[in-house]
Design an enzyme around this catalytic site. Structure first.
Site, mmCIF file in Angstrom:
data_model
loop_
_atom_site.group_PDB
_atom_site.id
_atom_site.type_symbol
_atom_site.label_atom_id
_atom_site.label_comp_id
_atom_site.label_asym_id
_atom_site.label_seq_id
_atom_site.Cartn_x
_atom_site.Cartn_y
_atom_site.Cartn_z
ATOM 1 N N SER A 1 54.523 29.443 13.929
ATOM 2 C CA SER A 1 55.868 29.785 13.452
ATOM 3 C C SER A 1 56.945 29.541 14.509
ATOM 4 O O SER A 1 57.144 28.422 14.938
ATOM 5 C CB SER A 1 55.862 31.230 12.969
ATOM 6 N N ASP B 1 58.068 26.745 11.427
ATOM 7 C CA ASP B 1 57.302 26.410 10.213
ATOM 8 C C ASP B 1 58.163 26.503 8.948
ATOM 9 O O ASP B 1 57.647 26.491 7.825
ATOM 10 C CB ASP B 1 56.028 27.257 10.084
ATOM 11 N N ASP C 1 59.810 28.712 7.293
ATOM 12 C CA ASP C 1 59.808 29.750 6.253
ATOM 13 C C ASP C 1 61.059 30.617 6.354
ATOM 14 O O ASP C 1 61.332 31.430 5.482
ATOM 15 C CB ASP C 1 58.514 30.594 6.271
HETATM 16 MG MG MG Z 1 58.000 31.248 10.506
#
Ligand code: MG
Length: 453
Positions: free
Chosen positions: A98, A242, A244
């Site tokens: 992440s 990542d 998100d």
């Molecule tokens: Mg993330």
């Protein structure tokens, strides 16, 4: 429930230390051993230098265990979560660390509903790992490894959930700061498809994250802010490693913490819906409660961590959730945080309201926040928490789902034990900066006093 390897967001560690081929193969075998024979796994990875070896190591464990493997490539985490549901797979594996620096990597294990596996399942995998149990099969039971590209399908699902024609008609401009990671593969294309003129910065994949690092902290997004001003963009968006999460900036170059953007989503998405529940961690700003009152909605609090938000959204049949780190969860897509979905919804809000992002943010109530921490031995944490709850003077409301949150008429104090360090974190919010500082000091005193008892 104590776990050794799984943390708040899957398993993470430093390459060459925790994360080695041997560790990954053994962990992959443990995950495979929890699955039914002949099951299916979807796998994807971020753009880190170490991602290929981790992907290969874990893939060999699954294939040797008679599991069918579908590789969706170098993609954002939410695309793997989408793919698990879309392909009706049993499990998803995302190789990523992440927002952590480049020397880190790890895996997120995703359940068949697209959400990360719960703590009970994590614990079960760790137990099998410790026993070194494997479910390797004979050659006749080995399954196939296939590669597919689901980027179009993923983008189309997101675009099916916003008013594409309306957004197209507004001819918006946007800056995307992809942070040299997988967000650059999806978000610029998605925006182009809805008629938005896109200016991408840090758009090429590079596992060292040379542009501005992998963590989209508002204060470091200077290049994004200046580009937004220079090209007169309607909005700017930055993703983490990542993709998100989504951190937004306005047309004046101002960049906002997630507290502001999630409140904006709550207001402009839920006010059109019957179901107005908004799910968010206990550390979120009071703004989300003010908005809930304004639109006749309800805030549902969870412990800090995206799995808690996702699982609570399912339990409460909620449409929307958000985190102050820029995570937005939208159930009609998948109830997990997704930076591309958040970006499409932001474009729709700007198109629908016809207002600038800066003016929409200005309409939100403003609070001052403070954060601090105080040392506390790990074995004392529980006793301290109890002592504070028992002895603190009465607040308007006290919530104890994750630490102690004391809520007052004009703000709150949250005293929360760190899961990884011997400290308590203290967060406060108030109508003035002085009051927020006073509250942080009060929180520290409460812990100090309890420590002396
Ligand atoms: Mg993330």
């Amino acid at each position: 429930m104590k776990r050794k390897y799984f943390g708040t967001n899957g398993i993470r560690g430093i390459i060459g230390e925790l994360i080695t081929p041997g560790f990954i193969i053994r962990m992959g075998s443990a995950i495979a051993a929890t699955m039914k024979k002949g099951g299916t796994v979807v796998i994807g990875s971020d753009a880190r230098f170490s991602s290929p070896f981790i992907k290969q190591a874990i893939s060999s464990s699954f294939l040797a265990s008679g599991i069918e493997l579908i590789d969706v490539g170098t993609v954002p985490t939410p695309l793997v979560q989408f793919a698990v549901k879309y392909l009706k797979a049993d499990i998803g594996i995302m190789v990523t660390a992440s927002h952590n620096p480049p020397q880190f990597n790890g895996i997120k294990v995703i359940d068949n509903d697209g959400i990360e596996i719960d703590i009970t399942k994590q614990k079960k995998i760790e137990e099998i790992y410790e026993k070194e149990h494997t479910s390797y099969t004979s050659w006749e039971e080995n399954k196939t490894l296939t590669s597919i590209n689901l980027r179009e399908e993923y983008i189309n699902q997101i675009l099916g959930l916003v008013d594409v024609e309306l957004i197209k008609s507004k001819k918006l401009k946007a800056v995307v700061d992809a942070g040299n990671s997988v967000g650059g593969i999806i978000t610029p294309n998605l925006l182009k498809k809805i008629g938005i003129k896109v200016f991408t910065i840090n758009g090429h994949l590079d596992g060292t994250f040379p542009g501005r690092g992998s963590e989209p902290e508002p204060k470091i997004l200077i290049h994004m802010s200046e580009t937004a001003k220079a090209v007169q963009a309607n909005f700017a968006v930055a993703h983490d490693g990542d993709a998100d999460r989504a951190i937004f900036g306005d047309e004046l170059g101002e960049v906002y913490y997630g507290d502001k953007s999630i409140a904006l989503f709550e207001k402009w998405i839920l006010s059109y819906q019957k179901n107005k529940k908004f799910v968010t961690p206990i550390s979120s700003s009071r703004v989300v409660e003010d908005i809930a009152k304004e639109i006749g909605g309800e805030v549902v609090w969870t412990p800090v961590g995206c799995i808690y938000v996702s699982r609570k959204m399912i339990q409460e049949s909620a449409l929307l959730g958000g985190e102050e780190n820029g995570g937005l969860f939208y159930t009609p897509h998948i109830p997990v945080r997704d930076g591309a979905m958040a970006t499409a919804l932001m474009a729709e809000i700007l198109a629908k309201t016809g207002k600038s992002l800066s003016s929409l943010i200005q309409e939100l109530p403003a609070y001052y926040q403070q954060k601090d921490k105080i040392y506390c031995p790990n074995d004392q944490k529980e006793r301290i928490m109890h002592h504070i709850v028992e002895n603190v003077e009465k607040a308007v409301e006290t919530i104890t789902i994750d630490g102690v949150k004391l809520i007052y008429e004009d703000g709150w104090i949250l005293i929360r034990p760190s899961g990884t360090e011997p400290i308590f974190r203290i967060f406060t919010e108030a109508l003035t900066l002085e009051k927020a500082i006073e509250r942080v000091n009060k929180g520290k005193k409460l812990v100090e006093k309890a420590l002396r008892k």
